[in-house]
Design an enzyme around this catalytic site. Structure first.
Site, PDB file in Angstrom:
ATOM      1  NE  ARG A 361      28.336 -86.510  39.453  1.00 46.33           N
ATOM      2  CZ  ARG A 361      28.870 -86.397  40.661  1.00 46.33           C
ATOM      3  NH1 ARG A 361      29.465 -85.280  41.012  1.00 46.33           N
ATOM      4  NH2 ARG A 361      28.817 -87.409  41.509  1.00 46.33           N
ATOM      5  CG  LEU A 476      34.227 -88.909  48.203  1.00 47.10           C
ATOM      6  CD1 LEU A 476      33.517 -90.157  48.716  1.00 47.10           C
ATOM      7  CD2 LEU A 476      34.109 -87.785  49.209  1.00 47.10           C
TER       8      LEU A 476
END
Length: 672
Positions: A361, A476
């Site tokens: 990212r 998550l």
């Protein structure tokens, strides 16, 4: 009102190539170390620690009280698991339902080292990818444990009925995410966070019905109670009635998420804040690596100055979408469908041929910023600049068919259409980086215990697993790993000394904590200034994005610190909070959160100023390779920066935890 007259001490040290630009802005403290992680091979440490951690017998669990702040994946999973184990759990969230926790917004998936695709994945490879993706600034013992536990999470969630995507034959499907070359991401279309949260929520509600979990919705933690050196409870405000309440326990768990909203514009829910963590920090909990912010590359671009929220588009879209901008500035305002292939610059595929559009990212985000800074951005001009690049699905639709693309990403495409009015099946999406996740957080040891005994921190609220950049689909994973499998194993070692002596509401530490909250509320309601809370928050966010965002310089960070201090002084003198204390009052809620963001923002800039290297999402312009890539300096900065609050008007104290790798070799990242 805190003293805001903090002044840098005079510096006698020139920064030099690897010097300390932050000299005078902080005081050095003693080193800090993680004393809980066992020695020995990294693959054996978690089993060793689980065996060494003392047990609490079932009858004693019924005598122990646990407070958990936050009902996202980490908090909800922890409440469900600890409640089922027999502890008395009090669960707090500021939303009207635990199901509104910000974990619900996660879209793309959850990583796990199952190797279902037989493409070379393993626990060690997930560990390696995570440490490398974090640019070698995470703690290896914690990351290996996360990778080891990851496979259990999928089994747990399947048993709960989470509807993961499946292949034609019925087996669970996987896809790739940035920074890896294998497919290990389990997903439920673009609703993975929502489906996982429902699983944790129903598990917690089962314990609510069983009587082991007591649920407090619309309650906000405003202070931590530390009595006799231990975390023993919280002061909370009932957000509907305004009542200031005292809640006492044997242990407190913070699972309150990250602090990306310090930038005002972010992908976080508008209510996400740092107050729970910051109140703990002011009571003695070290804050680690606050400058490590993740900029997500795949967000819908800003459309104008009126915005208060940015919308995330799942990183999973980079599996099938190709990112490009026009080669020529003159083509930037043309319909992209009319620009011929030879005039398109697929810049990530050009610069990073091995990973292409699936680079991590931070690299994808910086690449988008660079081409837009060159004047090759697309979309409408905002403040004279086009901040957008194309994410184009034309090739995938041609190769797979529109129905196949719709099956994978249909809800994401629908959301994009509703927000922008553009159909991504026909016209390339426009995306641009935005603040998304924070890798920094409260410092914890291997047991997830902070520097305050009895205060444990789980999920995004702690710093431990992601280093300087989080790989996609790992948030998550960490939240559920901490909540279901790590915290319940480690907290028992602390609780084995309990039940602790009860403390009363007239204990001096309790009285002081409650009075500080009441005084703070009274100050905001009596200031009667001229500026709204939101106006201060927006201005603070602009400062943070401009000087402590995607690219940072020493001069810019020093300027930001001065601007933040000046704005904070004005805030305490001139903020206007309408309404009363004894009712629903969102302006009052925001005031307390923004006050904490001011203090956090200054510490973030000091931390970034101290770290004169580029790593992961933290890019210092003074430290880059000849071709503009991030350049680390392991000989000077291979440490966790753990900051101690020294008091209002005092310089923060920096404690360093050396990062030592025994199972992996530190080297400069390359995704080419």
């Amino acid at each position: 009102m805190p003293d805001t007259t903090l002044t840098p001490e005079p510096s006698h040290d020139a920064p030099g190539a690897h010097g300390d630009d932050a000299v005078g802005y902080y005081r050095p403290g003693d080193p800090v170390a993680d004393a809980k992680a066992p020695d020995g091979p990294v693959a054996d440490r978690w089993n060793t620690r689980k065996f060494e951690a003392r047990l609490v017998n079932p009858s004693n669990r019924r005598k122990l009280d646990v407070i958990i702040i936050g009902t996202g994946l980490a908090g909800g999973a922890a409440a469900a698991t600890l409640g089922e184990a027999g502890y008395n759990v009090k669960s707090f969230c500021y939303q009207d339902s635990p199901r509104r926790a910000h974990s619900i917004a996660a879209q793309g998936g959850i990583n796990a080292a199952k190797n279902y695709k037989e493409d070379g994945d393993s626990v060690y490879r997930l560990f390696y990818d995570t440490v490398k993706g974090g640019d070698y600034r995470s703690r290896e013992s914690n990351v290996y444990r996360l990778s080891e536990v990851s496979a259990n999470i999928i089994d747990q969630c399947v048993a709960q009925g989470v509807p993961f995507a499946r292949e034609y034959g019925g087996l669970l499907d996987n896809r790739s995410f940035g920074g890896v070359q294998v497919s290990r991401t389990f997903y439920a279309r673009g609703q993975t966070g929502q489906q996982l949260l429902i699983g944790a929520y129903q598990a917690m509600e089962r314990q609510v019905a069983a009587g082991t979990v007591e649920q407090y919705t619309r309650h906000e933690m405003l202070e931590l109670i530390v009595a006799d050196g231990r975390a023993r409870g919280i002061i909370a405000r009932d957000m509907v009635t305004g009542e200031i309440q005292t809640h006492l326990a044997d242990v407190v768990v913070l699972a309150s998420g990250g602090y990306g909203n310090v930038f005002y514009l972010s992908t976080n829910a508008m209510g996400s804040n740092v107050t729970a963590s910051w109140r703990a920090h002011r009571k003695g909990a070290y804050f680690a690596n606050p400058c490590y912010t993740q900029i997500h590359p795949t967000c819908i671009p800003v459309s104008g100055a009126h915005q208060s929220k940015l919308t995330l588009m799942s990183e999973s879209l980079r599996n099938d979408g190709r990112i490009w901008v026009p080669k020529n500035k003159a083509d930037c305002d043309k319909d992209p469908r009319t620009i011929p292939e030879e005039d398109r610059d697929y810049y990530l595929e050009r610069i990073y041929p091995s990973f292409g559009n699936l680079v991590p990212r931070d690299i994808a985000s910086r690449g988008a910023k660079n081409v837009c800074d060159e004047g090759r951005g697309v979309g409408p001009e905002v403040d004279g600049v086009r901040r957008g690049v194309y994410l184009d699905f034309k090739d995938s639709i041609g190769r797979l068919g529109e129905d196949a693309v719709r099956e994978k990403y249909g809800n994401l495409f629908d959301m994009y259409l509703r927000i922008t009015g553009e159909n991504p099946y026909e016209v390339p999406m426009r995306i641009y980086p935005a603040v998304h996740y924070t890798m920094g957080g409260l410092w914890v040891d291997y047991d997830l215990q902070s520097s305050i005994p009895g205060l444990f921190v789980a999920g995004e609220a702690n710093f431990s697993d992601h280093g300087a950049n989080r790989l996609g689909a790992s948030a998550l994973m960490q939240g559920l790993a901490d909540g279901y499998f790590v915290l319940p194993q480690t907290i028992r070692d602390y609780l084995a000394d309990g039940p602790f002596e009860k403390i009363a509401e007239d204990h001096p530490s309790v009285v002081e904590a409650k009075k500080s909250v009441e005084d703070r509320v009274a100050h905001f309601l009596s200031t009667n200034g001229t500026r709204s809370v939101d106006s201060y928050h927006r201005e603070l966010g602009n400062i943070m994005w401009e000087y402590c965002g995607m690219e940072r310089t020493a001069d810019g960070l020093k300027k930001a610190i001065d601007l933040i201090r000046s704005l904070r002084e004005d805030f305490w003198r001139n903020v206007k909070v309408l309404g009363t204390a004894d009712s629903l009052n969102q302006s009052l809620e925001k005031a307390g959160r923004v006050a904490d963001f001011f203090e956090l923002g200054e510490l973030m800039c000091i931390d970034a100023l101290n770290r004169r290297e580029s790593c992961g999402g933290h890019f210092r312009a003074e430290s880059q390779t000849e071709d503009g890539e991030a350049l680390r300096h392991d000989d000077h900065f291979a440490y966790v920066a753990a900051w101690e609050f020294a008091g209002d008007g005092e310089l923060p104290v920096l404690h360093k935890e050396d990062l030592v790798y025994t199972a992996i070799e530190m080297k400069q990242r390359s995704y080419k």
